[in-house]
Scaffold this active site. Structure first.
Site, PDB file in Angstrom:
ATOM      1  N   LYS A  33       0.837  -1.202   0.000  1.00 47.05           N
ATOM      2  CA  LYS A  33       0.000   0.000   0.000  1.00 47.05           C
ATOM      3  C   LYS A  33       0.872   1.252   0.000  1.00 47.05           C
ATOM      4  O   LYS A  33       2.082   1.167   0.243  1.00 47.05           O
ATOM      5  CB  LYS A  33      -0.918  -0.025   1.227  1.00 47.05           C
ATOM      6  CG  LYS A  33      -0.178  -0.039   2.559  1.00 47.05           C
ATOM      7  CD  LYS A  33      -1.117  -0.354   3.728  1.00 47.05           C
ATOM      8  CE  LYS A  33      -0.343  -0.382   5.043  1.00 47.05           C
ATOM      9  NZ  LYS A  33      -1.164  -0.880   6.166  1.00 47.05           N
ATOM     10  N   ARG A 128     -10.895  -0.233  14.242  1.00 53.57           N
ATOM     11  CA  ARG A 128     -10.514   0.624  13.125  1.00 53.57           C
ATOM     12  C   ARG A 128     -11.229   0.161  11.859  1.00 53.57           C
ATOM     13  O   ARG A 128     -12.023   0.874  11.281  1.00 53.57           O
ATOM     14  CB  ARG A 128      -8.989   0.579  12.956  1.00 53.57           C
ATOM     15  CG  ARG A 128      -8.439   1.572  11.976  1.00 53.57           C
ATOM     16  CD  ARG A 128      -6.939   1.445  11.809  1.00 53.57           C
ATOM     17  NE  ARG A 128      -6.537   0.185  11.167  1.00 53.57           N
ATOM     18  CZ  ARG A 128      -5.333  -0.058  10.691  1.00 53.57           C
ATOM     19  NH1 ARG A 128      -4.370   0.857  10.812  1.00 53.57           N
ATOM     20  NH2 ARG A 128      -5.044  -1.200  10.120  1.00 53.57           N
ATOM     21  N   TYR A 242      17.414  29.719   9.037  1.00 50.10           N
ATOM     22  CA  TYR A 242      16.259  30.454   9.577  1.00 50.10           C
ATOM     23  C   TYR A 242      16.301  30.500  11.105  1.00 50.10           C
ATOM     24  O   TYR A 242      16.583  29.486  11.758  1.00 50.10           O
ATOM     25  CB  TYR A 242      14.958  29.761   9.176  1.00 50.10           C
ATOM     26  CG  TYR A 242      14.560  29.945   7.728  1.00 50.10           C
ATOM     27  CD1 TYR A 242      14.343  31.218   7.205  1.00 50.10           C
ATOM     28  CD2 TYR A 242      14.384  28.843   6.903  1.00 50.10           C
ATOM     29  CE1 TYR A 242      13.955  31.384   5.881  1.00 50.10           C
ATOM     30  CE2 TYR A 242      14.000  28.999   5.585  1.00 50.10           C
ATOM     31  CZ  TYR A 242      13.788  30.268   5.074  1.00 50.10           C
ATOM     32  OH  TYR A 242      13.408  30.419   3.773  1.00 50.10           O
ATOM     33  N   MET A 291      12.811  24.181   3.248  1.00 46.28           N
ATOM     34  CA  MET A 291      11.976  23.422   2.315  1.00 46.28           C
ATOM     35  C   MET A 291      12.820  22.569   1.364  1.00 46.28           C
ATOM     36  O   MET A 291      12.499  21.410   1.103  1.00 46.28           O
ATOM     37  CB  MET A 291      11.101  24.386   1.508  1.00 46.28           C
ATOM     38  CG  MET A 291      10.088  23.661   0.628  1.00 46.28           C
ATOM     39  SD  MET A 291       9.159  24.785  -0.420  1.00 46.28           S
ATOM     40  CE  MET A 291       8.198  25.690   0.778  1.00 46.28           C
TER      41      MET A 291
HETATM   42  C1  LIG Z   1      -0.415  -1.868   6.839  1.00 43.53           C
HETATM   43  C2  LIG Z   1      -1.043  -3.167   7.193  1.00 43.53           C
HETATM   44  C3  LIG Z   1      -0.270  -4.346   7.241  1.00 43.53           C
HETATM   45  C4  LIG Z   1       1.243  -4.335   7.156  1.00 43.53           C
HETATM   46  O1  LIG Z   1       1.738  -3.896   8.409  1.00 43.53           O
HETATM   47  P1  LIG Z   1       3.289  -3.760   8.715  1.00 43.53           P
HETATM   48  O2  LIG Z   1       3.319  -3.372  10.149  1.00 43.53           O
HETATM   49  O3  LIG Z   1       3.802  -2.691   7.826  1.00 43.53           O
HETATM   50  O4  LIG Z   1       3.920  -5.079   8.439  1.00 43.53           O
HETATM   51  C5  LIG Z   1      -0.936  -5.552   7.406  1.00 43.53           C
HETATM   52  N1  LIG Z   1      -2.282  -5.585   7.580  1.00 43.53           N
HETATM   53  C6  LIG Z   1      -3.050  -4.471   7.587  1.00 43.53           C
HETATM   54  C7  LIG Z   1      -4.518  -4.596   7.782  1.00 43.53           C
HETATM   55  C8  LIG Z   1      -2.448  -3.224   7.403  1.00 43.53           C
HETATM   56  O5  LIG Z   1      -3.210  -2.121   7.431  1.00 43.53           O
END
Ligand SMILES: *Cc1c(COP(=O)(O)O)cnc(C)c1O
Length: 345
Positions: A33, A128, A242, A291
Site C-alpha cells: 500500500k 478501526r 532560519y 523546504m
Molecule cells: C499496513 C497493514 C499491514 C502491514 O503492516 P506492517 O506493520 O507494515 O507489516 C498488514 N495488515 C493491515 C490490515 C495493514 O493495514
C-alpha cells in the site's frame, strides 16, 4: 545536478521477504500500500513477486489496479478498505479481492459481483476496520456460504511482544474464525515476529520488507544521497539558517545540501541531533531544515564532499524517525516525489 538520489535495493527487499517467510510455516504475503511504502509500487511488487510472493495487499482499489497492471494476471491482490461505492468496476476489471468490513459492504458485493472473490476483515479489538463480533455473529452463516477466500484481522500492539492485547486479540480471532475451512490471516510484520501461534495460513508482511522496525534484522532497502550545492567558512559565533538557531562554536565549514522538508526530511530533524555521512564520518546537521535545503557541519572532514548520505548503511529510517519523533513508516511514506530514483537488483 542538484537532485538528491534515492536508491532502492530490490535485492535487499527480496531478501527481507525471504527472511520473514522463513520465520513462518505458512504463506507470506506482501503489503504494498501507499505506493509500496513510498518506494514505488510497480518495481517493489515485481521484485517481491519474483522473490516468490503470491498474495499482495493494498489499502484502496485504485492502488490494487496499479499492482495488477505491474504483475499481470495470477497473483492475488487484496484491498483492505473492502468494497466501497464506485469500486465495483475496478474490482471486477482488475480482478481484486475486497476484504469486506461491514454488512453494507457485504450486501454491495453480493449484489454487484455475486460470483466475485472476497475476504472478510474482522475487528478483534483495534476498532478501526472490520466487522464487529456481533455483526459477524449475525452474518457468519450467510457469509461463509458464499465461500470467502480469507478471514483476516489486524493486531494493534504487535510491535510490543509482551503487550497483553496480543494474546487477547489472538483469542478473539480464534473464537470468531473457529470451525470452518477458510484460510486465516492475523499477522503483519510485528505478528510474524510474535511466533507461530500468530501466523495461521497467510501473513501480511509490510514495513519489515522495506527495512523498518520491528524487523530489527532487516537489511536496509533505501539509501539517500544529498548533493552538496555549496560550502562556506564561518567565523566563531556566526549563525546558520532560519531563526539563527545554530551559532558556530568554533571556526566552522558548512555544506548546504539539496533536500528539505518538501522531500520528506521533516523539519523536526533540524533539532533532532541527526548526522549525515561522508563515507564513515558523521557530520552533524546544524540549523533548521528548510523546504529544499539542509545545512551540515563538515569542519572535521579533510576535504569537501560531493554528496552526503542521510539514509543507508549508517542510518536507518528508524534513526531518522526517532529524531523527528515519529516512526519509520512515516519516514518511508513521506520520501518525496522530487528524488531521482534508482533501483538496483
Ligand atoms: C499496513 C497493514 C499491514 C502491514 O503492516 P506492517 O506493520 O507494515 O507489516 C498488514 N495488515 C493491515 C490490515 C495493514 O493495514
Amino acid at each position: 545536478m542538484s537532485t538528491a538520489k534515492l536508491t532502492v535495493d530490490l535485492a535487499a527487499l527480496a531478501e527481507n521477504w525471504r527472511a520473514l517467510d522463513a520465520q513462518s510455516g505458512c504463506e507470506t504475503g506482501a503489503v504494498v500500500k501507499a505506493n509500496g511504502y513510498g518506494l514505488g509500487v510497480e518495481k517493489v511488487s515485481q521484485a517481491l513477486a519474483h522473490a516468490g510472493a503470491r498474495q499482495f495487499f493494498v489499502a484502496t482499489a485504485e492502488e490494487g489496479a496499479k499492482v495488477r497492471q505491474a504483475l499481470g494476471p495470477g497473483p492475488g491482490v487484496s484491498v483492505f478498505s473492502g468494497h466501497m461505492e464506485d469500486d465495483t468496476a475496478l474490482i471486477r476489471n482488475q480482478d481484486l479481492i475486497p476484504m469486506l468490513n461491514s454488512v453494507d459492504q457485504m450486501l454491495r458485493h453480493m449484489e454487484s459481483l455475486p460470483s466475485g472473490r472476497f475476504g472478510i476483515q474482522l475487528d478483534t479489538g483495534m476498532n478501526r476496520l472490520g466487522m464487529e463480533p456481533a455483526e459477524w455473529a449475525a452474518l457468519r452463516d450467510i457469509a461463509l456460504a458464499q465461500k470467502p477466500v480469507l478471514l483476516m484481522s489486524h493486531l494493534a500492539c504487535a510491535d510490543e511482544p509482551d503487550h497483553p492485547m496480543n494474546r487477547q486479540q489472538l483469542r478473539s480471532f480464534i473464537e470468531l474464525t473457529a470451525n470452518n475451512n477458510v484460510p486465516r490471516s492475523l499477522a503483519a510484520t510485528g505478528g510474524i515476529l510474535l511466533g507461530r501461534d500468530y501466523h495461521f495460513d497467510l501473513t501480511r508482511a509490510g514495513v519489515g520488507l522495506y527495512g523498518g522496525l520491528p524487523f530489527a534484522d532487516a537489511r536496509p532497502v533505501v539509501s539517500l544521497d544529498l548533493p552538496v550545492i555549496q560550502t562556506r567558512d564561518l567565523a566563531e559565533g556566526e549563525t546558520v539558517g532560519y531563526g539563527n538557531t545554530w551559532a558556530a562554536p568554533r571556526p566552522s565549514r558548512i555544506a548546504t545540501v539539496a533536500a528539505g522538508y518538501a522531500d520528506g526530511l521533516h523539519r523536526a530533524l533540524g533539532s533532532g541531533g541527526i548526522a549525515v555521512f561522508s563515507g564513515d564520518t558523521a557530520c552533524p546537521v546544524v540549523g533548521r531544515v528548510s523546504m529544499d535545503l539542509i545545512t551540515v557541519d563538515i569542519t572535521d572532514l579533510p576535504s569537501d564532499p560531493g554528496t552526503l548520505e542521510i539514509l543507508g548503511r549508517h542510518q536507518s529510517v528508524d534513526t531518522l524517525a526517532d529524531a523527528a519523533d515519529t516512526i519509520g513508516y512515516e519516514i518511508l511514506t513521506s520520501l518525496g516525489g522530487r528524488y531521482q530514483r534508482e533501483y538496483v537488483a
